[in-house]
Design a protein around this motif. Structure first.
Motif, PDB file in Angstrom:
ATOM      1  N   ASN A 241       0.797  -1.374   0.002  1.00  0.00           N
ATOM      2  CA  ASN A 241      -0.110  -0.134   0.090  1.00  0.00           C
ATOM      3  C   ASN A 241       0.841   1.241  -0.141  1.00  0.00           C
ATOM      4  O   ASN A 241       0.428   2.120  -0.631  1.00  0.00           O
ATOM      5  N   ALA A 242       2.017   1.121   0.846  1.00  0.00           N
ATOM      6  CA  ALA A 242       2.875   2.336   0.839  1.00  0.00           C
ATOM      7  C   ALA A 242       3.508   2.582  -0.519  1.00  0.00           C
ATOM      8  O   ALA A 242       3.655   3.736  -0.990  1.00  0.00           O
ATOM      9  N   VAL A 243       3.839   1.618  -1.117  1.00  0.00           N
ATOM     10  CA  VAL A 243       4.698   1.804  -2.296  1.00  0.00           C
ATOM     11  C   VAL A 243       3.677   2.103  -3.410  1.00  0.00           C
ATOM     12  O   VAL A 243       4.083   2.870  -4.245  1.00  0.00           O
ATOM     13  N   ILE A 244       2.643   1.559  -3.720  1.00  0.00           N
ATOM     14  CA  ILE A 244       1.657   2.073  -4.436  1.00  0.00           C
ATOM     15  C   ILE A 244       1.332   3.500  -4.533  1.00  0.00           C
ATOM     16  O   ILE A 244       1.296   4.017  -5.463  1.00  0.00           O
ATOM     17  N   THR A 245       0.995   3.853  -3.445  1.00  0.00           N
ATOM     18  CA  THR A 245       0.864   5.410  -3.089  1.00  0.00           C
ATOM     19  C   THR A 245       1.965   6.000  -3.721  1.00  0.00           C
ATOM     20  O   THR A 245       1.576   7.029  -4.366  1.00  0.00           O
TER      21      THR A 245
END
Length: 176
Positions: A113-117
């Protein structure tokens, strides 16, 4: 002894600082990838990336050969290279080559989730679409070691933290 001391001092003064490496990465939106398949057949490609700490992350589709190679955990080589239109000398383009260990990030995990953001912030809303496609996976590329070149006779070893270690070759190019 004095001559060796002078040479060592010249090498130390000529050594680029780590921010040069980080600046090259910062000017780049995609990496050039080199991978091999189970039979050792090479494949080169590219992928947009983001860097979080010293890890590079790429969102890639199984439609591309490099994705299976990376998902199978085979080492990869990653290349950052100065744009041809910006270089003063085509034979001496600034470049960073990194040997990297790939690992797949679990979908919908905290890291995912952090990387996709971050990918969406960097590369746009297309990431919302492709990250929902099941053939796309997120790969972390953890640097192992590498080299940084910023001109003729200016090549350096780089560590896993993307820090310059030492001059790569104490032997200069030889003329005929």
């Amino acid at each position: 002894m004095n001559q060796n001391h002078t040479q060592e001092e010249a090498n130390r003064k000529a050594r680029p600082v780590a921010p040069k490496v980080k600046e090259l990465i910062g000017r780049t939106q995609s990496v050039i990838l080199a991978t091999t398949d189970a039979e050792g057949v090479p494949n080169s490609s590219y992928a947009p990336f983001v860097q979080i700490n010293n890890t590079l992350y790429i969102l890639v589709s199984f439609m591309a050969k490099h994705t299976k190679n990376l998902a199978d955990g085979r080492k990869a080589s990653v290349l950052f290279i100065e744009d041809e239109s910006a270089t003063k000398q085509i034979y001496a383009r600034e470049r960073l080559t990194i040997e990297a260990a790939p690992s797949q990030i679990e979908r919908d995990s905290e890291t995912w989730n952090a990387v996709i953001t971050q990918l969406k912030d960097t590369h746009g809303k297309v990431v919302d679409v492709i990250s929902e496609m099941q053939d796309f996976i997120l790969i972390a590329l953890q640097p192992v070691k590498g080299s940084y070149v910023n001109g003729f006779g200016s090549a350096y070893f780089v560590d896993q933290n993307l820090e310059i270690l030492e001059h790569r070759n104490d032997v200069n190019h030889q003329s005929k």
